[in-house]
Design a protein around this motif. Sequence first.
Motif, PDB file in Angstrom:
ATOM      1  N   VAL A   5      62.103  18.029   4.527  1.00 29.97           N
ATOM      2  CA  VAL A   5      63.464  17.802   4.052  1.00 29.97           C
ATOM      3  C   VAL A   5      63.681  18.778   2.826  1.00 29.97           C
ATOM      4  CG1 VAL A   5      65.067  16.105   2.905  1.00 29.97           C
ATOM      5  CG2 VAL A   5      63.651  15.755   5.175  1.00 29.97           C
ATOM      6  N   LEU A   6      62.607  18.578   1.767  1.00 27.90           N
ATOM      7  CA  LEU A   6      62.748  19.504   0.486  1.00 27.90           C
ATOM      8  C   LEU A   6      62.881  21.111   1.019  1.00 27.90           C
ATOM      9  CD1 LEU A   6      59.949  17.729  -1.772  1.00 27.90           C
ATOM     10  CD2 LEU A   6      62.710  18.045  -1.660  1.00 27.90           C
ATOM     11  N   LEU A   7      62.049  21.376   2.124  1.00 29.08           N
ATOM     12  CA  LEU A   7      62.109  22.685   2.334  1.00 29.08           C
ATOM     13  C   LEU A   7      63.448  23.092   2.849  1.00 29.08           C
ATOM     14  CD1 LEU A   7      60.311  25.378   3.112  1.00 29.08           C
ATOM     15  CD2 LEU A   7      60.103  24.782   5.304  1.00 29.08           C
ATOM     16  N   THR A   8      64.169  22.183   3.556  1.00 33.13           N
ATOM     17  CA  THR A   8      65.465  22.437   4.109  1.00 33.13           C
ATOM     18  C   THR A   8      66.490  22.644   2.842  1.00 33.13           C
ATOM     19  OG1 THR A   8      64.794  20.964   6.043  1.00 33.13           O
ATOM     20  CG2 THR A   8      67.128  21.449   5.637  1.00 33.13           C
ATOM     21  N   LEU A   9      66.197  21.720   1.961  1.00 33.00           N
ATOM     22  CA  LEU A   9      67.088  22.049   0.735  1.00 33.00           C
ATOM     23  C   LEU A   9      67.017  23.214   0.100  1.00 33.00           C
ATOM     24  CD1 LEU A   9      66.906  18.148  -0.623  1.00 33.00           C
ATOM     25  CD2 LEU A   9      68.842  19.320   0.587  1.00 33.00           C
ATOM     26  N   ILE A  10      65.762  23.587  -0.064  1.00 35.47           N
ATOM     27  CA  ILE A  10      65.208  24.840  -0.903  1.00 35.47           C
ATOM     28  C   ILE A  10      65.571  26.026  -0.055  1.00 35.47           C
ATOM     29  CG2 ILE A  10      63.409  26.160  -1.606  1.00 35.47           C
ATOM     30  CD1 ILE A  10      61.962  23.470  -2.257  1.00 35.47           C
ATOM     31  N   LEU A  11      65.573  25.942   1.293  1.00 43.77           N
ATOM     32  CA  LEU A  11      65.909  27.021   1.982  1.00 43.77           C
ATOM     33  C   LEU A  11      67.389  27.117   2.150  1.00 43.77           C
ATOM     34  CD1 LEU A  11      63.659  27.402   5.131  1.00 43.77           C
ATOM     35  CD2 LEU A  11      63.581  28.813   3.051  1.00 43.77           C
ATOM     36  N   ASN A  12      68.107  26.034   2.006  1.00 43.98           N
ATOM     37  CA  ASN A  12      69.388  26.247   2.254  1.00 43.98           C
ATOM     38  C   ASN A  12      69.961  26.727   0.868  1.00 43.98           C
ATOM     39  OD1 ASN A  12      72.359  25.632   2.883  1.00 43.98           O
ATOM     40  ND2 ASN A  12      72.207  23.613   1.485  1.00 43.98           N
ATOM     41  N   ALA A  13      69.660  26.553  -0.450  1.00 39.35           N
ATOM     42  CA  ALA A  13      69.768  27.061  -1.610  1.00 39.35           C
ATOM     43  C   ALA A  13      69.483  28.604  -1.492  1.00 39.35           C
ATOM     44  CB  ALA A  13      69.485  26.217  -2.685  1.00 39.35           C
ATOM     45  N   THR A  22      65.779  25.626   9.307  1.00 45.11           N
ATOM     46  CA  THR A  22      64.577  25.276   8.713  1.00 45.11           C
ATOM     47  C   THR A  22      63.536  24.765   9.568  1.00 45.11           C
ATOM     48  OG1 THR A  22      65.627  24.744   6.755  1.00 45.11           O
ATOM     49  CG2 THR A  22      63.546  24.044   6.922  1.00 45.11           C
ATOM     50  N   LEU A  23      64.031  24.041  10.508  1.00 50.87           N
ATOM     51  CA  LEU A  23      62.988  23.478  11.764  1.00 50.87           C
ATOM     52  C   LEU A  23      62.504  24.644  12.427  1.00 50.87           C
ATOM     53  CD1 LEU A  23      64.678  20.636  13.547  1.00 50.87           C
ATOM     54  CD2 LEU A  23      62.995  20.629  12.386  1.00 50.87           C
ATOM     55  N   PHE A  24      63.271  25.854  12.879  1.00 56.18           N
ATOM     56  CA  PHE A  24      62.804  26.883  13.795  1.00 56.18           C
ATOM     57  C   PHE A  24      61.852  27.695  12.776  1.00 56.18           C
ATOM     58  CE2 PHE A  24      62.970  31.160  14.845  1.00 56.18           C
ATOM     59  CZ  PHE A  24      62.602  31.389  16.176  1.00 56.18           C
ATOM     60  N   LEU A  25      62.334  27.812  11.701  1.00 55.76           N
ATOM     61  CA  LEU A  25      61.361  29.014  10.806  1.00 55.76           C
ATOM     62  C   LEU A  25      60.317  28.157  10.438  1.00 55.76           C
ATOM     63  CD1 LEU A  25      63.900  30.321   8.194  1.00 55.76           C
ATOM     64  CD2 LEU A  25      63.042  31.387  10.102  1.00 55.76           C
ATOM     65  N   PHE A  26      60.016  26.749  10.363  1.00 59.03           N
ATOM     66  CA  PHE A  26      59.006  26.196   9.705  1.00 59.03           C
ATOM     67  C   PHE A  26      58.188  26.071  10.893  1.00 59.03           C
ATOM     68  CE2 PHE A  26      56.577  21.984   9.305  1.00 59.03           C
ATOM     69  CZ  PHE A  26      55.652  22.516   8.169  1.00 59.03           C
ATOM     70  N   ILE A  27      58.384  25.856  12.063  1.00 61.75           N
ATOM     71  CA  ILE A  27      57.645  25.575  13.321  1.00 61.75           C
ATOM     72  C   ILE A  27      57.272  27.205  13.861  1.00 61.75           C
ATOM     73  CG2 ILE A  27      57.675  25.078  15.753  1.00 61.75           C
ATOM     74  CD1 ILE A  27      59.804  22.812  15.160  1.00 61.75           C
ATOM     75  N   PHE A  28      58.123  27.925  13.791  1.00 67.43           N
ATOM     76  CA  PHE A  28      57.702  29.321  14.088  1.00 67.43           C
ATOM     77  C   PHE A  28      56.480  29.917  13.227  1.00 67.43           C
ATOM     78  CE2 PHE A  28      58.084  33.824  14.407  1.00 67.43           C
ATOM     79  CZ  PHE A  28      58.091  34.166  15.633  1.00 67.43           C
ATOM     80  N   VAL A  29      56.815  29.769  11.870  1.00 72.22           N
ATOM     81  CA  VAL A  29      55.697  30.301  11.131  1.00 72.22           C
ATOM     82  C   VAL A  29      54.738  29.626  11.179  1.00 72.22           C
ATOM     83  CG1 VAL A  29      55.169  30.988   8.734  1.00 72.22           C
ATOM     84  CG2 VAL A  29      57.491  31.277   9.354  1.00 72.22           C
ATOM     85  N   ASP A  68      49.197   8.717  10.428  1.00 72.99           N
ATOM     86  CA  ASP A  68      48.877   7.881   8.973  1.00 72.99           C
ATOM     87  C   ASP A  68      49.928   8.427   7.867  1.00 72.99           C
ATOM     88  OD1 ASP A  68      48.135  10.297   8.302  1.00 72.99           O
ATOM     89  OD2 ASP A  68      45.897   9.974   8.186  1.00 72.99           O
ATOM     90  N   ALA A  69      49.765   8.313   6.509  1.00 77.40           N
ATOM     91  CA  ALA A  69      50.549   8.591   5.595  1.00 77.40           C
ATOM     92  C   ALA A  69      51.071  10.247   5.670  1.00 77.40           C
ATOM     93  CB  ALA A  69      50.211   8.379   4.282  1.00 77.40           C
ATOM     94  N   THR A  70      50.233  11.047   6.446  1.00 71.88           N
ATOM     95  CA  THR A  70      50.625  12.440   6.439  1.00 71.88           C
ATOM     96  C   THR A  70      52.173  12.512   7.179  1.00 71.88           C
ATOM     97  OG1 THR A  70      48.330  12.750   7.198  1.00 71.88           O
ATOM     98  CG2 THR A  70      49.974  14.596   7.567  1.00 71.88           C
ATOM     99  N   LEU A  71      52.437  11.680   8.083  1.00 69.34           N
ATOM    100  CA  LEU A  71      53.997  11.807   8.609  1.00 69.34           C
ATOM    101  C   LEU A  71      55.048  11.664   7.837  1.00 69.34           C
ATOM    102  CD1 LEU A  71      54.763   9.851  12.007  1.00 69.34           C
ATOM    103  CD2 LEU A  71      56.423  10.258  10.404  1.00 69.34           C
ATOM    104  N   PRO A  72      55.169  10.637   6.836  1.00 68.44           N
ATOM    105  CA  PRO A  72      56.091  10.580   5.901  1.00 68.44           C
ATOM    106  C   PRO A  72      56.151  11.620   5.012  1.00 68.44           C
ATOM    107  CG  PRO A  72      54.877   8.647   5.610  1.00 68.44           C
ATOM    108  CD  PRO A  72      54.304   9.199   6.813  1.00 68.44           C
ATOM    109  N   LEU A  73      54.757  11.810   4.425  1.00 66.11           N
ATOM    110  CA  LEU A  73      54.987  13.078   3.487  1.00 66.11           C
ATOM    111  C   LEU A  73      55.259  14.241   3.937  1.00 66.11           C
ATOM    112  CD1 LEU A  73      51.687  12.124   1.243  1.00 66.11           C
ATOM    113  CD2 LEU A  73      54.175  12.146   0.631  1.00 66.11           C
ATOM    114  N   MET A  74      54.821  14.493   5.460  1.00 67.65           N
ATOM    115  CA  MET A  74      55.357  15.782   6.003  1.00 67.65           C
ATOM    116  C   MET A  74      57.072  15.842   6.023  1.00 67.65           C
ATOM    117  SD  MET A  74      54.274  18.743   7.029  1.00 67.65           S
ATOM    118  CE  MET A  74      52.687  18.651   7.507  1.00 67.65           C
ATOM    119  N   ALA A  75      57.444  14.662   6.604  1.00 64.29           N
ATOM    120  CA  ALA A  75      58.999  14.521   6.716  1.00 64.29           C
ATOM    121  C   ALA A  75      59.586  15.040   5.225  1.00 64.29           C
ATOM    122  CB  ALA A  75      59.193  13.356   7.102  1.00 64.29           C
ATOM    123  N   VAL A  76      59.146  14.167   4.152  1.00 60.86           N
ATOM    124  CA  VAL A  76      59.602  14.851   2.950  1.00 60.86           C
ATOM    125  C   VAL A  76      59.518  16.083   2.789  1.00 60.86           C
ATOM    126  CG1 VAL A  76      59.414  14.286   0.482  1.00 60.86           C
ATOM    127  CG2 VAL A  76      59.445  12.305   2.119  1.00 60.86           C
TER     128      VAL A  76
END
Lengths: 257, 153
Positions: free
Chosen positions: B29-37, A109-116, B18-26
């Motif tokens: 993480v959500l993207l990781t979960l969705i892409l995993n599934a 995900t890191l790679f894809l997100f950063i790349f895209v 600013d608050a962009t940082l934690p929201l982007m992190a969240v």
Amino acid sequence: MSPTRRLSDTAYLSQMLPLPLALPLAELEVGQHLYWHLGNLKIHGQVFLSSWVVIGALLALVFVGTRKLERDPRGLQNFLEFLWDYLRDLAREQIGEKAYRDWLPFIGTLFLFIFVSNWGGALLPWKLISLPHGELGAPTADINTTVALALLVSLAYFYAGLSRKGFRYFEYYVEPTPIMVPFKIVEDFTKPLSLSFRLFGNILADELVVAVLAFLVPLVVPLPAMLLGLFTSAIQALIFATLAAYYIGEAVHESHH
Amino acid sequence: MTSWLLLGATEGGLFDLDATLPLMAVQVVLLTLILNALFFRPVGRTVEEREGYITTSRADAKQKLAQVLRLQADLKEQLKDARKAAQALIVEAEQESDQLYRGALAEATASANAAREASRRELDSQRDGALGQIQADATKLGDLIVDRLLAPK
């Protein structure tokens, strides 16, 4: 451009920049943000807008490509399998055979997100959409995004080490000798710092170079810089993902006594 | 706005955390979960299933190949035996026919010899008879000639 306009732009810029800049960079809005307010929190709207485009593109690709997975891959499935294979090799090489399965989605995900993000920032005509404040671009050209990613990597490797080895993880700090302790502790701070600033600096610098060149000579001349930018963008995504995987691999690595 | 490069000095700036940082992190993480599934798990399953399928098919094919080779060796052995048997049969038949031929030849030769012998013998006896006859006739004629020449004198 009329002389008075140029004068006012330059004056505005010299207010903005602490250094005397003679170039008419008025079209570049460096460090300007579209602020959204959530309660009493401020967030950078343009970063989220472009990141949603990036995430939307990724999800669309993945959704369309995996709707009908077959044993004989066809069309988009080939591409997705190629991506998967590439990311698996990356993760397996850095993390090792034992633990890479748990971390492949994160690294991938890191790679894809950063790349895209990087390529989206370079290839999509963001300037056609004008915002009241700030401008759209690669989400990775904002320090918040890169710091967020880098801190996630830090959390990930701490979690990886602690969950796999428990408190034996801290043996890593005294290997090969206890003299290493201060250096290893400093490393925990320099890792996210270097990760975030490398990505941020490269992407922002690329966008600035292209923008400045395009502003000075709108035709042909910026093309080599744009191509170089595409190359850099891809390399930065690879570097970020590889380093993240390497840090995780380092944390889960079992040293042999 | 003079020191916008400094971290969070005023509104805006390159290093405005600013608050962009934690929201982007969240978000990531959500993207990781969705892409995993949606991506990593299904594609991984597909690829690994295919790898498993290829491995088992290859093992299967190898087993079949071994079986085929074994059968082939077996058949070759049988073929060799059959050839050998056929060869033996041929040799036997050849010997038999040879023997028959020799027997027949010897018989024929013997009967031919006997016939030749008999005819020669007959020839000899006839010739002897004829010679005897000629001899007698010659003697008689000689006597007659002598009588005729000597008698009137």
